[in-house]
Design a protein around this motif. Structure first.
Motif, mmCIF file in Angstrom:
data_model
loop_
_atom_site.group_PDB
_atom_site.id
_atom_site.type_symbol
_atom_site.label_atom_id
_atom_site.label_comp_id
_atom_site.label_asym_id
_atom_site.label_seq_id
_atom_site.Cartn_x
_atom_site.Cartn_y
_atom_site.Cartn_z
ATOM 1 N N ASN A 411 30.797 39.557 49.402
ATOM 2 C CA ASN A 411 31.474 40.684 48.750
ATOM 3 C C ASN A 411 32.985 40.480 48.704
ATOM 4 O O ASN A 411 33.659 40.896 47.753
ATOM 5 C CB ASN A 411 31.145 41.988 49.477
ATOM 6 N N ILE A 414 33.716 38.155 45.784
ATOM 7 C CA ILE A 414 33.532 38.849 44.501
ATOM 8 C C ILE A 414 34.699 39.803 44.234
ATOM 9 O O ILE A 414 35.233 39.864 43.120
ATOM 10 C CB ILE A 414 32.187 39.613 44.513
ATOM 11 N N GLU A 415 35.101 40.551 45.255
ATOM 12 C CA GLU A 415 36.203 41.492 45.086
ATOM 13 C C GLU A 415 37.508 40.769 44.759
ATOM 14 O O GLU A 415 38.277 41.205 43.889
ATOM 15 C CB GLU A 415 36.372 42.326 46.349
ATOM 16 N N SER A 417 37.847 37.885 43.269
ATOM 17 C CA SER A 417 37.750 37.331 41.911
ATOM 18 C C SER A 417 37.973 38.418 40.861
ATOM 19 O O SER A 417 38.622 38.189 39.834
ATOM 20 C CB SER A 417 36.377 36.687 41.707
ATOM 21 N N ARG A 418 37.441 39.617 41.106
ATOM 22 C CA ARG A 418 37.582 40.709 40.145
ATOM 23 C C ARG A 418 39.027 41.169 40.010
ATOM 24 O O ARG A 418 39.428 41.672 38.957
ATOM 25 C CB ARG A 418 36.708 41.895 40.579
ATOM 26 N N ASN A 419 39.795 41.016 41.051
ATOM 27 C CA ASN A 419 41.163 41.519 41.061
ATOM 28 C C ASN A 419 42.184 40.541 40.466
ATOM 29 O O ASN A 419 43.366 40.866 40.360
ATOM 30 C CB ASN A 419 41.590 41.885 42.483
ATOM 31 N N LYS A 421 44.345 38.631 37.791
ATOM 32 C CA LYS A 421 44.873 39.126 36.519
ATOM 33 C C LYS A 421 44.914 38.048 35.438
ATOM 34 O O LYS A 421 44.910 38.349 34.242
ATOM 35 C CB LYS A 421 46.293 39.668 36.728
ATOM 36 N N ASP A 423 44.214 35.424 32.689
ATOM 37 C CA ASP A 423 43.133 35.247 31.726
ATOM 38 C C ASP A 423 42.631 33.812 31.677
ATOM 39 O O ASP A 423 41.562 33.536 31.131
ATOM 40 C CB ASP A 423 43.603 35.655 30.320
ATOM 41 N N ASN A 428 42.285 30.834 37.460
ATOM 42 C CA ASN A 428 41.580 31.743 38.373
ATOM 43 C C ASN A 428 40.735 30.975 39.380
ATOM 44 O O ASN A 428 40.687 31.324 40.562
ATOM 45 C CB ASN A 428 40.680 32.693 37.582
#
Length: 571
Positions: A411, A414-415, A417-419, A421, A423, A428
């Motif tokens: 988790n 995943i968190e 990676s989601r945050n 910015k 593109d 990333n």
């Protein structure tokens, strides 16, 4: 008879005639015999009452059927824990705490037998059928909650105990609506009917409220879905729009929903029954991940429940029935996570010890019985990691180095990676790789010998499950711990027991020592409390138990349960 034997007998007879005693000798001898016999009888009677007064058996009788003394039953379920889990945890504890090889867990000292776990439709049971075997003392199909193989509700030991004047409670670390607690307190065709299970647990079925105390997770099934933040959380799943928490509070229940409120219970000394304590929306985190400022331990929950039930029943003719589940041992097995597994077993062992201490300090006859519904993961405390002949070794230091579970670190990745910015996907990926190296592998898991291939795999994994499986395998491989499945196995599981009365101890051994079917454990507890499960079954035959929603709709509520959602499709 030959001639020699005949001659010997005749000679003995003649000898007795020749040595016949005089009348004074007879009187003196008889007097001594009478005095001796009288003393023996007095001693016998005194011994009987002394033995009975301290609970020891003089005559070996069936205590479960012939006593009306006040009693407590504390039934422990180690969901998913097989014999290998004990070996793994015992050695881990010895290693990490510098203990000698003869140091054992609390559970080890109270092993009395083992249990066969098959369900009515499979050699490998699930928790629903396994727990129903304990609660209803009958075999049923996988996924069944408090119903028989024909999907008819069966009376449970908790319901029967409540109707007979006992106080009742459930303590778990998973959702309170999950399979094991549900099997004692609800009746549904399928374990996924957790919204309906919650209704049964608060008393919305023919018997009315039968649970005096519930402590665990699973808040999600007690309040409705909402697009905005709700006072109780953000993950309500009830599809009927009802808020059961508000309903029980208006009906006089004491509700606890966070650590501060739990602490105000003062370990059971400040409880007003009935009590509903929902400490998490879903499951309480693994012990290895648990933030003690947010979530109470299983030991704290157990002590709170015991003290509360004991205080409330002190002036009653009957005691209480409490079911305590080490719920997430099962989840660690499903995830093949040995670092989480050992901490879960240790947490359970502490709770078991706390219950023994409680039993030792109460005058009420109290029994503890502990067993598992099944084993999970096919755990082996060894693993061949090379093509050559395997080493005879496993390495607990690897588990000690890990400070978080695969679930937690998954988790976290995943968190993170989601945050991000940026593109640019590759930029990333570089950030994710750096994060995985330093924060996950080195800091959280204590793995320093990772390869670039390992890191790339974790960074580019497409699903959460793939990430979690990779992390747990990296730990298991290095510790040389093996797993054969992400599901359950059919291995026999251990039975443990303890009591504060000696005569009851012999009775427990009479019925549960050795190898038994799981239904025998449920039947023993029912007999011990002199309960009539058949009578309760007749009272609940009109209980609403079949699903109104489709399988697809039911499974929508299982976004947090990857282990059991497919079971419904087989029934």
């Amino acid at each position: 008879m030959n001639s020699n034997e005949h001659t010997t007998l005749l000679q003995g007879s003649n000898q007795r005639k020749k040595s016949h005693p005089s009348l004074p000798q007879v009187l003196n001898t008889n007097k001594k015999k009478i005095v001796t016999m009288t003393c023996f009888i007095v001693i016998l009677i005194m011994t009987f009452f002394i033995q009975m007064s301290d609970g020891s058996p003089f005559f070996h009788h069936n205590n479960t059927l012939h006593s009306n003394r006040k009693r407590n039953v504390i039934f422990f379920v180690t969901d998913g824990m097989g014999p290998a889990s004990l070996s793994l945890t015992r050695s881990f504890r010895q290693f990490t705490e510098g203990l000698p090889i003869n140091d054992t867990l609390n559970l080890d000292k109270h092993l009395i037998g083992n249990s066969r776990t098959r369900s009515s439709d499979s050699l490998v049971t699930d928790s629903a059928a396994g727990a129903t075997a304990f609660s209803c003392a009958l075999k049923t199909y996988n996924s069944a909650i408090g119903v028989n193989p024909y999907k008819q509700p069966c009376g449970t030991i908790l319901e029967a105990a409540k109707l007979d004047g006992y106080l009742t409670g459930l303590v778990v670390t998973t959702r309170i609506t999950d399979a094991t607690p549900a099997a004692f307190s609800a009746h549904t065709d399928f374990r996924v009917q957790e919204d309906l299970i919650a209704l049964h647990q608060i008393g919305e079925y023919p018997l009315g409220p039968v649970i005096d105390l519930m402590i665990g997770g699973g808040r999600t099934h007690f309040y409705p879905r909402s697009d905005s933040k709700h006072v109780y959380g953000t993950h309500g799943t009830r599809q009927d729009g009802r808020n059961l928490i508000d309903e029980v509070k208006s009906n006089g229940w004491q509700y606890v929903g966070n650590r501060d409120e739990f602490d105000q219970l003062k370990m059971g000394q400040n409880v007003s029954l009935p009590l509903l304590a929902l400490m998490a929306d879903f499951d309480i985190p693994f012990e290895i991940d648990r933030n003690s400022s947010i979530y109470p331990s299983l030991e704290e929950q157990t002590v709170t429940a015991l003290n509360a039930l004991n205080e409330a029943s002190k002036d009653c003719d009957q005691g209480f029935f409490l079911m305590v589940e080490g719920s997430r041992i099962d989840h660690a097995g499903h995830q093949n996570d040995p670092a989480a597994q050992v901490r879960e077993v240790l947490a359970f062992d502490r709770a078991f010890k706390a219950a023994m201490d409680f039993a030792d300090n109460t005058d009420v006859e109290t029994i503890l019985i502990s067993t598992s519904d099944h084993e999970t993961g096919g755990l082996t405390v060894a693993r061949q990691v090379t093509k050559e002949y395997p080493e005879y070794i496993w390495l607990p230091q690897v588990l000690a180095n890990s400070s978080h579970s695969g679930e937690y670190t998954k988790n976290k990745i995943i968190e993170f990676s989601r945050n991000l910015k940026d593109d640019d996907v590759e930029d990333n990926i570089k950030e994710i790789i750096k994060f995985i190296k330093k924060e996950i592998l080195e800091r959280d898991l204590g793995i320093l010998d990772y390869s670039q291939e390992d890191v790339e795999f974790l960074a580019r994994a497409k699903t959460a499950d793939v990430i979690q499986d990779k992390i747990n395998d990296m730990i298991s491989f290095r510790a040389q711990i093996g797993w054969t499945t992400h599901g359950h196995s059919a291995v026999d599981v251990n039975i443990y027991a303890y009591t504060n009365k000696k005569n009851t101890w012999y009775d427990i051994l009479d019925h549960l020592q050795g190898n038994h079917e799981n239904i025998e454990i449920g039947q023993y507890m029912s007999n011990y409390l002199n309960l009539d499960l058949g009578k309760v079954t007749a009272m609940i035959n009109e209980t609403k138990h079949s699903p109104e929603l489709s399988v697809k709709d039911l499974e929508k509520g299982l976004i947090y349960d990857d282990y059991h959602h497919k079971l419904i499709n087989n029934n």
